[in-house]
Design a protein around this motif. Structure first.
Motif, PDB file in Angstrom:
ATOM      1  N   HIS A  96       0.607  -0.903   0.208  1.00 58.25           N
ATOM      2  CA  HIS A  96      -0.178  -0.049  -0.153  1.00 58.25           C
ATOM      3  C   HIS A  96       0.993   0.933   0.058  1.00 58.25           C
ATOM      4  CE1 HIS A  96       0.551  -1.315   4.034  1.00 58.25           C
ATOM      5  NE2 HIS A  96      -0.098   0.125   4.269  1.00 58.25           N
ATOM      6  N   GLY A  97      -0.197   2.380  -0.525  1.00 55.39           N
ATOM      7  CA  GLY A  97       1.036   3.606  -0.688  1.00 55.39           C
ATOM      8  C   GLY A  97       1.997   3.645  -2.081  1.00 55.39           C
ATOM      9  N   PRO A  98       2.499   3.810  -2.404  1.00 52.82           N
ATOM     10  CA  PRO A  98       2.498   5.853  -0.896  1.00 52.82           C
ATOM     11  C   PRO A  98       1.463   6.644  -1.335  1.00 52.82           C
ATOM     12  CG  PRO A  98       4.437   5.948  -3.151  1.00 52.82           C
ATOM     13  CD  PRO A  98       3.608   5.149  -3.458  1.00 52.82           C
ATOM     14  N   TRP A  99       1.905   7.319  -0.510  1.00 55.28           N
ATOM     15  CA  TRP A  99       0.478   8.484   0.064  1.00 55.28           C
ATOM     16  C   TRP A  99       1.254  10.291  -0.255  1.00 55.28           C
ATOM     17  CZ3 TRP A  99      -4.178   5.530   0.133  1.00 55.28           C
ATOM     18  CH2 TRP A  99      -3.564   4.374   1.000  1.00 55.28           C
ATOM     19  N   THR A 100      -0.766  11.015  -0.748  1.00 52.75           N
ATOM     20  CA  THR A 100       0.036  11.880  -0.037  1.00 52.75           C
ATOM     21  C   THR A 100      -1.728  12.821   0.266  1.00 52.75           C
ATOM     22  OG1 THR A 100      -1.605  12.714  -2.221  1.00 52.75           O
ATOM     23  CG2 THR A 100       1.508  12.671  -2.100  1.00 52.75           C
ATOM     24  N   SER A 101      -1.735  13.549   0.982  1.00 50.41           N
ATOM     25  CA  SER A 101      -2.611  14.330   1.826  1.00 50.41           C
ATOM     26  C   SER A 101      -2.207  16.298   1.569  1.00 50.41           C
ATOM     27  CB  SER A 101      -3.239  14.212   3.126  1.00 50.41           C
ATOM     28  OG  SER A 101      -4.027  14.177   4.159  1.00 50.41           O
ATOM     29  N   GLN A 102      -3.505  16.107   0.272  1.00 47.60           N
ATOM     30  CA  GLN A 102      -3.417  17.868   0.838  1.00 47.60           C
ATOM     31  C   GLN A 102      -3.946  18.564   1.918  1.00 47.60           C
ATOM     32  OE1 GLN A 102      -1.648  19.193  -1.996  1.00 47.60           O
ATOM     33  NE2 GLN A 102      -0.949  17.602  -1.875  1.00 47.60           N
ATOM     34  N   GLU A 103      -4.970  18.011   2.309  1.00 49.88           N
ATOM     35  CA  GLU A 103      -6.041  18.304   3.270  1.00 49.88           C
ATOM     36  C   GLU A 103      -5.556  18.378   4.996  1.00 49.88           C
ATOM     37  OE1 GLU A 103     -10.089  17.764   3.695  1.00 49.88           O
ATOM     38  OE2 GLU A 103     -10.318  16.410   2.568  1.00 49.88           O
ATOM     39  N   GLY A 104      -4.668  16.821   5.010  1.00 49.98           N
ATOM     40  CA  GLY A 104      -4.270  16.563   5.791  1.00 49.98           C
ATOM     41  C   GLY A 104      -5.331  15.270   6.131  1.00 49.98           C
ATOM     42  N   VAL A 105      -5.033  14.543   6.830  1.00 48.21           N
ATOM     43  CA  VAL A 105      -6.273  13.355   7.519  1.00 48.21           C
ATOM     44  C   VAL A 105      -5.956  12.577   8.764  1.00 48.21           C
ATOM     45  CG1 VAL A 105      -4.896  11.312   6.110  1.00 48.21           C
ATOM     46  CG2 VAL A 105      -7.158  11.209   6.586  1.00 48.21           C
ATOM     47  N   THR A 106      -6.544  12.604   9.732  1.00 51.17           N
ATOM     48  CA  THR A 106      -7.062  11.617  11.002  1.00 51.17           C
ATOM     49  C   THR A 106      -7.771  10.300  10.285  1.00 51.17           C
ATOM     50  OG1 THR A 106      -6.858  13.829  12.248  1.00 51.17           O
ATOM     51  CG2 THR A 106      -7.289  11.542  13.185  1.00 51.17           C
ATOM     52  N   MET A 107      -6.216   9.438  11.142  1.00 48.22           N
ATOM     53  CA  MET A 107      -7.293   8.048  10.899  1.00 48.22           C
ATOM     54  C   MET A 107      -7.180   6.932  12.425  1.00 48.22           C
ATOM     55  SD  MET A 107      -4.740   6.851   8.819  1.00 48.22           S
ATOM     56  CE  MET A 107      -3.541   8.526   7.339  1.00 48.22           C
ATOM     57  N   LEU A 108      -8.014   6.566  12.204  1.00 50.37           N
ATOM     58  CA  LEU A 108      -7.878   5.527  13.590  1.00 50.37           C
ATOM     59  C   LEU A 108      -7.167   3.931  12.853  1.00 50.37           C
ATOM     60  CD1 LEU A 108      -8.922   4.783  16.342  1.00 50.37           C
ATOM     61  CD2 LEU A 108     -10.464   3.834  15.565  1.00 50.37           C
ATOM     62  N   VAL A 109      -5.891   3.814  14.016  1.00 44.55           N
ATOM     63  CA  VAL A 109      -5.226   2.491  13.484  1.00 44.55           C
ATOM     64  C   VAL A 109      -5.145   1.604  14.526  1.00 44.55           C
ATOM     65  CG1 VAL A 109      -3.167   1.296  12.250  1.00 44.55           C
ATOM     66  CG2 VAL A 109      -3.740   4.470  11.654  1.00 44.55           C
ATOM     67  N   PHE A 110      -5.462   0.422  14.110  1.00 44.51           N
ATOM     68  CA  PHE A 110      -5.002  -0.981  14.543  1.00 44.51           C
ATOM     69  C   PHE A 110      -4.083  -1.928  14.021  1.00 44.51           C
ATOM     70  CE2 PHE A 110      -9.260   0.599  14.810  1.00 44.51           C
ATOM     71  CZ  PHE A 110      -9.794   1.015  16.142  1.00 44.51           C
ATOM     72  N   THR A 111      -2.656  -2.405  15.014  1.00 37.44           N
ATOM     73  CA  THR A 111      -2.023  -3.411  14.222  1.00 37.44           C
ATOM     74  C   THR A 111      -1.915  -3.871  15.399  1.00 37.44           C
ATOM     75  OG1 THR A 111      -0.140  -2.035  15.676  1.00 37.44           O
ATOM     76  CG2 THR A 111      -0.846  -1.626  12.246  1.00 37.44           C
ATOM     77  N   TYR A 112      -1.746  -5.988  14.638  1.00 42.48           N
ATOM     78  CA  TYR A 112      -1.423  -6.607  15.490  1.00 42.48           C
ATOM     79  C   TYR A 112      -0.845  -8.049  14.820  1.00 42.48           C
ATOM     80  CZ  TYR A 112      -6.147  -7.278  13.418  1.00 42.48           C
ATOM     81  OH  TYR A 112      -7.098  -7.681  12.184  1.00 42.48           O
ATOM     82  N   PRO A 113      -0.190  -9.219  15.814  1.00 42.28           N
ATOM     83  CA  PRO A 113       0.407  -9.657  14.949  1.00 42.28           C
ATOM     84  C   PRO A 113      -0.061 -11.080  14.077  1.00 42.28           C
ATOM     85  CG  PRO A 113       0.707 -10.039  16.913  1.00 42.28           C
ATOM     86  CD  PRO A 113      -0.008  -8.709  16.943  1.00 42.28           C
ATOM     87  N   ASP A 114       0.519 -11.416  13.048  1.00 44.55           N
ATOM     88  CA  ASP A 114      -0.269 -12.517  12.149  1.00 44.55           C
ATOM     89  C   ASP A 114      -0.461 -13.938  13.087  1.00 44.55           C
ATOM     90  OD1 ASP A 114      -1.439 -13.255   9.972  1.00 44.55           O
ATOM     91  OD2 ASP A 114       0.308 -14.212   9.652  1.00 44.55           O
ATOM     92  N   HIS A 115      -0.039 -13.839  14.227  1.00 46.39           N
ATOM     93  CA  HIS A 115      -0.344 -15.554  14.382  1.00 46.39           C
ATOM     94  C   HIS A 115       0.254 -14.690  16.146  1.00 46.39           C
ATOM     95  CE1 HIS A 115      -0.322 -17.785  11.270  1.00 46.39           C
ATOM     96  NE2 HIS A 115       0.975 -17.724  10.982  1.00 46.39           N
ATOM     97  N   ASP A 116      -0.758 -15.571  16.729  1.00 45.07           N
ATOM     98  CA  ASP A 116      -0.218 -15.518  18.963  1.00 45.07           C
ATOM     99  C   ASP A 116       1.125 -16.460  18.879  1.00 45.07           C
ATOM    100  OD1 ASP A 116      -2.301 -13.445  19.260  1.00 45.07           O
ATOM    101  OD2 ASP A 116      -3.403 -14.829  18.840  1.00 45.07           O
TER     102      ASP A 116
END
Length: 115
Positions: A95-115
């Motif tokens: 994914h990406g690359p990205w640009t943001s002309q106006e700006g952006v706020t995001m909620l992001v969750f990250t977690y491992p593939d396996h426990d």
């Protein structure tokens, strides 16, 4: 490992530069397990942010992203993504690359593939 138990509150953690991100990207960690592998964060891109120098990104973890406000443009896909849109990326998904002309706020969750 689990994240801490938290009841409704106003997050007060600092906004810090997001590791491995383009200049103009900051994050506020809302919850994180002790290892740092499972994280929930608000991520903000200042208006005019451009991640082109980082190229296409791939992670070795799951990433879920919900755009809270603003927009971002995917240079590879040539598509603009706006408030209310959601992505769920498995490990290795480009994914990406990205640009943001106006700006952006995001909620992001990250977690491992396996426990």
């Amino acid at each position: 490992m689990s994240k801490p138990e938290l009841e409704f509150h106003h997050p007060a953690g600092p906004w810090l530069p997001a590791p491995g991100s383009a200049p103009g990207v900051v994050e506020r960690v809302l919850a994180q397990d002790a290892s740092g592998a499972r994280t929930t964060a608000l991520v903000k891109w200042e208006p005019g942010t451009d991640s082109s120098d980082l190229g296409v990104t791939r992670h070795d973890f799951w990433e879920e992203v919900y755009l809270v406000e603003g927009s971002m443009y995917a240079l590879t896909l040539e598509e603009n993504f706006t408030q209310g849109q959601y992505a769920c990326r498995p490990p290795g998904m480009p994914h990406g690359p990205w640009t943001s002309q106006e700006g952006v706020t995001m909620l992001v969750f990250t977690y491992p593939d396996h426990d």
